[in-house]
Design a protein around this motif. Structure first.
Motif, PDB file in Angstrom:
ATOM      1  N   THR A 179      26.055  55.557  54.330  1.00 47.23           N
ATOM      2  CA  THR A 179      27.318  55.592  55.068  1.00 47.23           C
ATOM      3  C   THR A 179      27.117  55.882  56.553  1.00 47.23           C
ATOM      4  N   PHE A 180      25.963  56.471  56.924  1.00 44.47           N
ATOM      5  CA  PHE A 180      25.718  56.758  58.333  1.00 44.47           C
ATOM      6  C   PHE A 180      25.445  55.489  59.132  1.00 44.47           C
TER       7      PHE A 180
ATOM      8  N   LYS B 183      29.017  62.861  62.816  1.00 47.65           N
ATOM      9  CA  LYS B 183      28.954  63.935  61.848  1.00 47.65           C
ATOM     10  C   LYS B 183      30.351  64.403  61.457  1.00 47.65           C
ATOM     11  N   ASN B 184      31.243  64.443  62.441  1.00 52.77           N
ATOM     12  CA  ASN B 184      32.623  64.867  62.209  1.00 52.77           C
ATOM     13  C   ASN B 184      33.558  63.715  62.567  1.00 52.77           C
TER      14      ASN B 184
ATOM     15  N   LEU C 220      24.916  58.396  50.128  1.00 49.25           N
ATOM     16  CA  LEU C 220      25.429  59.181  51.252  1.00 49.25           C
ATOM     17  C   LEU C 220      24.764  58.751  52.555  1.00 49.25           C
ATOM     18  N   GLU C 221      23.459  58.580  52.519  1.00 48.36           N
ATOM     19  CA  GLU C 221      22.724  58.196  53.738  1.00 48.36           C
ATOM     20  C   GLU C 221      23.154  56.830  54.244  1.00 48.36           C
TER      21      GLU C 221
ATOM     22  N   ALA D 286      31.461  57.990  48.838  1.00 47.44           N
ATOM     23  CA  ALA D 286      30.499  58.744  49.641  1.00 47.44           C
ATOM     24  C   ALA D 286      31.027  58.968  51.055  1.00 47.44           C
ATOM     25  N   LEU D 287      31.630  57.932  51.644  1.00 49.85           N
ATOM     26  CA  LEU D 287      32.188  58.066  52.989  1.00 49.85           C
ATOM     27  C   LEU D 287      33.339  59.061  53.010  1.00 49.85           C
TER      28      LEU D 287
ATOM     29  N   SER E 246      33.815  61.543  51.082  1.00 53.32           N
ATOM     30  CA  SER E 246      33.301  62.903  50.872  1.00 53.32           C
ATOM     31  C   SER E 246      32.741  63.521  52.150  1.00 53.32           C
ATOM     32  N   ARG E 247      32.377  62.672  53.141  1.00 53.23           N
ATOM     33  CA  ARG E 247      31.815  63.161  54.399  1.00 53.23           C
ATOM     34  C   ARG E 247      32.867  63.503  55.439  1.00 53.23           C
TER      35      ARG E 247
ATOM     36  N   SER F 192      35.806  64.854  57.894  1.00 56.05           N
ATOM     37  CA  SER F 192      36.324  66.178  58.259  1.00 56.05           C
ATOM     38  C   SER F 192      37.731  66.369  57.719  1.00 56.05           C
TER      39      SER F 192
END
Length: 323
Positions: free
Chosen positions: A161-162, A168-169, A158-159, A238-239, A241-242, A244
């Motif tokens: 993908t940042f 965040k959105n 998950l981390e 993972a991306l 799932s994040r 919006s």
């Protein structure tokens, strides 16, 4: 009622969305407990099963099939694919009970000749519910109505993908498909991105996650700054799932988003949203202007050319503003 420590072999070889549906249905076995599952699946999809302790994925090559046939005694075999190929694989592994869909529900009719238990799921509408009924009825267990996708995203995945989507959105568009009739055209996606970002009700940055076959075209287009480079399957999950919200035709990433509770704008033309639509999440459906919705044609370009952009944008805004 089946006994504990039952050995089960499952055949669901592909595709991404189909396996996600099957995992949601099979998740009940983890909650009931006592089941050990061998799952025949294509190598591409092995990463989906990482961390699922009660399922061991097996690539159905000759050596592995021989090992299963000689080394394990399966009480139950579930063909969740419904094809002649999957039925043959199940027959070769030789479980006591070869369980599949009934004649009217199976995808390839000759497959039923290799089952000795057939389950009628015609009273269920969505494919996840059909799969769940096949499993619970054949094994004699009560359905608890919980549809866990079982896929567990690790913190480090998950981390990571940042590093390519720091927002965040954000809105994610997944335009690719192996079906030409589902694949969203680059020119159409370009217009969609422009219209979304002009819409003050959405107010989120848009990113594109194309498939490998489309990645180069997007990277070389005016959408290059919004295009996510090729990721591993688990990084892509993972991306997704994040996000919006996700905008997608009926493909694997739509069903991953749905399984993780990500809001979905689903674009439907050749496939039937009653059977294959978003499941267990908030969603809006946008249909192509084609008069033959649900035709099942893979190679028709009419569907992807007839998707109303304005309707997609308004559906997205409504989805975000009206939880």
């Amino acid at each position: 009622m089946v006994g504990r420590e039952s050995n089960i072999v499952i055949v669901k070889l592909s595709s991404l969305g189909d396996i996600v549906h099957a995992l949601q249905a099979v998740s009940i076995l983890e909650r009931v407990g006592g089941f050990k599952v061998k799952w025949l699946v294509k190598r591409t999809y092995l990463p989906l099963f990482e961390g699922i302790d009660f399922i061991e994925p097996v690539v159905p090559d000759f050596s592995n099939l021989i090992s299963l046939r000689r080394g394990f005694k399966f009480r139950f075999g579930l063909d969740l694919q419904g094809l002649i190929k999957s039925a043959i694989l199940l027959y070769f592994v030789s479980p006591d009970l070869r369980i599949g869909f009934s004649f009217n529900e199976v995808r390839e009719k000759l497959a039923v000749l290799l089952y000795n238990v057939r389950v009628d799921t015609s009273d269920r509408r969505h494919v996840v519910e059909k799969l769940r009924k096949l499993i619970t009825e054949a094994l004699g267990i009560a359905d608890d109505g919980v549809y866990d996708p079982l896929i567990r995203i690790r913190k480090e995945e998950l981390e990571k993908t940042f590093s390519f989507v720091p927002d965040k959105n954000f809105i994610l568009i997944t335009p690719s498909s192996s079906w030409e009739s589902k694949r969203l055209k680059l020119s159409w996606v370009t217009e969609l991105v422009r219209r979304i970002e002009e819409n003050k009700r959405v107010n989120k940055k848009v990113y594109i996650l194309p498939g490998i076959e489309d990645s180069e075209r997007y990277i070389n287009s005016e959408l290059r700054d919004r295009t996510i480079p090729s990721l591993t399957l688990r990084e892509s999950i993972a991306l997704v799932s994040r996000a919006s919200a996700i905008i997608s035709p009926d493909t694997g990433f739509l069903h991953i988003a749905s399984a993780f509770g990500v809001p979905v704008v689903g674009i439907y033309g050749p496939s039937d949203p009653v059977r294959n639509g978003p499941f267990n999440t908030r969603y809006r459906l946008v249909f192509t202007s084609c008069t033959n919705i649900g035709c099942g044609k893979r190679n028709c370009s009419a569907c992807s050319s007839m998707v109303p952009v304005d309707r997609v944008v308004s559906s997205l805004a409504d989805l975000l503003l009206n939880p």
